[in-house]
Design an enzyme around this catalytic site. Structure first.
Site, PDB file in Angstrom:
ATOM      1  N   ASP A  94       0.824  -1.199   0.000  1.00 30.44           N
ATOM      2  CA  ASP A  94       0.000   0.000   0.000  1.00 30.44           C
ATOM      3  C   ASP A  94       0.870   1.267   0.000  1.00 30.44           C
ATOM      4  O   ASP A  94       1.868   1.342   0.720  1.00 30.44           O
ATOM      5  CB  ASP A  94      -0.857  -0.030   1.275  1.00 30.44           C
ATOM      6  CG  ASP A  94      -1.914   1.045   1.311  1.00 30.44           C
ATOM      7  OD1 ASP A  94      -2.804   1.018   0.458  1.00 30.44           O
ATOM      8  OD2 ASP A  94      -1.851   1.915   2.205  1.00 30.44           O
ATOM      9  N   GLU A 106      14.153 -15.410   0.890  1.00 31.33           N
ATOM     10  CA  GLU A 106      14.486 -16.404   1.923  1.00 31.33           C
ATOM     11  C   GLU A 106      13.529 -17.589   1.853  1.00 31.33           C
ATOM     12  O   GLU A 106      13.763 -18.618   2.466  1.00 31.33           O
ATOM     13  CB  GLU A 106      14.357 -15.778   3.335  1.00 31.33           C
ATOM     14  CG  GLU A 106      15.361 -14.705   3.643  1.00 31.33           C
ATOM     15  CD  GLU A 106      14.943 -13.897   4.889  1.00 31.33           C
ATOM     16  OE1 GLU A 106      14.003 -14.299   5.613  1.00 31.33           O
ATOM     17  OE2 GLU A 106      15.571 -12.849   5.117  1.00 31.33           O
TER      18      GLU A 106
HETATM   19  C1  GLC Z   1      -4.149   3.107  -0.465  1.00 32.49           C
HETATM   20  C2  GLC Z   1      -5.394   2.282  -0.342  1.00 32.49           C
HETATM   21  C3  GLC Z   1      -6.506   3.181   0.085  1.00 32.49           C
HETATM   22  C4  GLC Z   1      -6.165   3.792   1.414  1.00 32.49           C
HETATM   23  C5  GLC Z   1      -4.842   4.516   1.347  1.00 32.49           C
HETATM   24  C6  GLC Z   1      -4.332   4.837   2.718  1.00 32.49           C
HETATM   25  O1  GLC Z   1      -4.214   4.012  -1.473  1.00 32.49           O
HETATM   26  O2  GLC Z   1      -5.639   1.627  -1.544  1.00 32.49           O
HETATM   27  O3  GLC Z   1      -7.729   2.509   0.159  1.00 32.49           O
HETATM   28  O4  GLC Z   1      -7.153   4.697   1.827  1.00 32.49           O
HETATM   29  O5  GLC Z   1      -3.862   3.700   0.757  1.00 32.49           O
HETATM   30  O6  GLC Z   1      -3.876   3.681   3.346  1.00 32.49           O
END
Ligand code: GLC
Length: 585
Positions: free
Chosen positions: A228, A299
């Protein structure tokens, strides 16, 4: 039909000599299905989906023909950003079940031949995370504070934020703390909500914690991670002020590129309209982190995958993230946001093949996810809808549902014919539109609250999906509860209303996935096919020729067996907004 024979039009799936990568890893050609756990299937009936629900519905995904599932976060979290605010990375939130439920889900998926990717959220934690609580309790300048990005404020009494950065969700990117004695203290940085403080990735302690978190899930047997906000983890030294361009996308990248302005296939070295990177997106320092993570995955036996959520432009830059010793894949947001125009699509497909192929990585393709307007609505919008803004009752330019669905089916039929790896977001295989009529009081996305209702946010693509048309909550659960209300007219999109029905969107996806596999499209080379005019996209991969008519006038088809068509074909012509796959051995 003569395929163009330019060497640049071939995608190489061969491994670079600089890597131990075999070049035949499963993820190079995989179709990966995104499960949004809150909205997929709800076994305990509380209105929020859960892991046991997912387990019961996995056979339907195996039957659909996808290779892997990616689960959005199910970790412990106060759910202020639907789980993208993690308070414990090594446990399942009781809302979604237990670690045992996770193990059962994972084992069931593996038994069905499905790989499982989990969502790692390393840019920020929840403000409830013990690390942040310790940081707040610790003195300024302490090691605990150094895990996050705390700074003194500007102004005579530190009353102004340390810089002018604006949060992706609206409002400022800084929140001021209060000291134990009640007086105002330092400020902390949060690219997203105030409840999502950014970690300090310059701190080796943070890096070590995450290597252990990765191992925790790898030890349980996961096949990889979607990462993310991978483009936000390192900030420019000195945290300089920054004012985004007016039309910039809030997540960075893909905001200012109009691929129609360029002649298709003309080499695009430097995109003249791409603004400089903001000081919090796409900084050089992220590459070192990916190399460290790559080593952690190495790993473990088998091919584990790292997929970057990286909203950066241009594609050549995204490709740097997937060099042989870094990530395996990165989402192709440039492709996602390309207008429904053949020259623009041709251009972005070629750019993608060149950019990713140039570093030995597979190209990826995606049309929908939990952050954007579903493509069955987006492709027929008649007004601008910037990423994150969403569509609601008062939005202008709402799409015509039939046109949106028709284009979505044609677009998905293009995507699933392309070489590389594709991502499918839950519900798109049902042709689900965006829910554009959610009442204000039902909304949950922090974007809605932080912009005072100016932006609807992303709830419209997150509504629980329909499984059975005549059951409570359309089979999402047995109780009828649903954390976001489902529109009554969704009965027609339910899985059971489409399964086995010739021509349904579900059967179209199943057929595309079966043919993709049988004809080796994922690992094929793409060659453009000439002779159909500017408004038609035509390419050949393996022994399949994909032709999509994005123009207004029907196009004559060559004589060949039709393997798949996104709309019925009569009289040997390809109607508007329709894609066919022809067998052309
Ligand atoms: C990413 C996720 C989104 C979230 C953001 C903050 O873009 O896809 O849904 O709100 O990160 O974590």
């Amino acid at each position: 039909m003569t395929p163009e024979s330019s060497p640049a039009s071939a995608v190489s799936t061969a491994a670079s000599p600089h890597t131990s990568s075999s070049g035949s890893e499963w993820w190079r050609t995989a179709v990966i299905y995104q499960i949004y756990p809150r909205s997929f299937a709800d076994a305990d009936g509380n209105g929020i989906g859960d892991l046991r629900g997912i387990t019961t519905r996995l056979p339907a995904l195996a039957d659909l023909g996808v290779d892997a599932v990616w689960l959005s976060p199910f970790f412990r979290s106060p759910q202020r950003d639907a789980g993208y605010d993690v308070s414990d990375y090594c446990d399942v939130d009781p809302l979604f079940g237990t670690l045992d439920d996770f193990d059962t889900m994972l084992a069931t998926a593996h038994d069905l031949g499905l790989k499982v990717i989990v969502d790692m959220v390393p840019n920020h934690t929840s403000s409830d995370h013990v690390w942040f609580q310790q940081a707040l309790a610790a003195p300024e300048g302490s090691p605990e504070r150094d895990r996050y990005i705390f700074r003194d404020g500007k102004g005579k009494h530190g009353e102004l934020p340390p810089n002018n950065w604006e949060s992706v969700f609206g409002g400022g990117m800084w929140t001021r703390t209060t000291k134990a004695d009640g007086t105002p203290g330092q400020w902390y940085l949060h690219i997203f909500d105030t409840s999502q403080p950014d970690l300090n990735w310059e701190n080796p302690w943070v890096r070590e914690q995450f290597r252990d978190i990765l191992r925790f899930w790898l030890d349980r047997g996961v096949d990889g991670f979607r990462v993310d906000v991978a483009h936000g983890m390192i900030k420019q030294a000195g945290l300089p002020d920054y004012t985004p361009p007016e039309d910039g996308a809030s997540m960075g990248g893909t905001g200012g590129v109009d691929r129609d302005e360029f002649t298709p296939l003309e080499p695009l070295i430097q995109d003249p309209v791409t603004p400089p990177d903001p000081p919090y997106w796409g900084q050089e320092g992220v590459h070192e982190i990916w190399r460290e993570w790559h080593e952690v995955l190495a790993e473990y036996p088998g091919d584990r995958v790292l997929c970057a959520e990286a909203w950066v432009d241009p594609l050549e830059k995204v490709a740097l993230w997937v060099r042989p010793d870094e990530m395996s894949q990165a989402f192709n947001f440039a492709y996602m946001f390309t207008d429904w125009k053949a020259p623009a699509l041709k251009r972005v497909i070629q750019e993608s093949l060149d950019a990713f192929g140039g570093v030995g990585a597979p190209a990826t393709w995606v049309l929908s996810n939990h952050d954007v307007v579903r493509h069955a609505s987006r492709l027929a919008l008649t007004a601008d809808s910037p990423q994150g803004a969403g569509i609601g009752p008062k939005s202008p330019g709402k799409p015509d549902a039939a046109l949106g669905l028709r284009r979505a089916r044609a677009a998905s039929s293009i995507m699933l014919g392309l070489p590389g790896s594709a991502y499918v977001y839950q519900g798109e295989e049902l042709g689900l539109p965006e829910d554009m009529e959610l009442p204000d009081e039902a909304r949950q996305d922090p974007t809605w609250f932080r912009t005072g209702g100016e932006k609807y946010g992303r709830d419209g693509c997150r509504v629980p999906i329909p499984w059975e048309s005549d059951r409570p909550a359309f089979g999402f659960n047995d109780t009828g509860a649903s954390w976001l209300p489902q529109p009554a007219h969704w009965a027609q999109y339910a899985y059971d209303a489409q399964a086995g029905v010739p021509g349904s969107t579900l059967e179209l996806y199943k057929l595309a996935l079966r043919l993709r596999h049988e004809h080796g499209l994922g690992s094929g080379e793409l060659n453009w096919v000439k002779g159909y005019g500017k408004k038609v996209l035509a390419f050949r991969v393996s022994d399949v020729t994909v032709i999509a008519n994005l123009g207004e006038v029907a196009v004559e088809l060559p004589v060949a067996d039709i393997l798949l068509s996104s709309e019925p074909i009569t009289g040997g012509v390809l109607p508007t907004d329709t894609t066919v796959w022809l067998h052309t051995p």
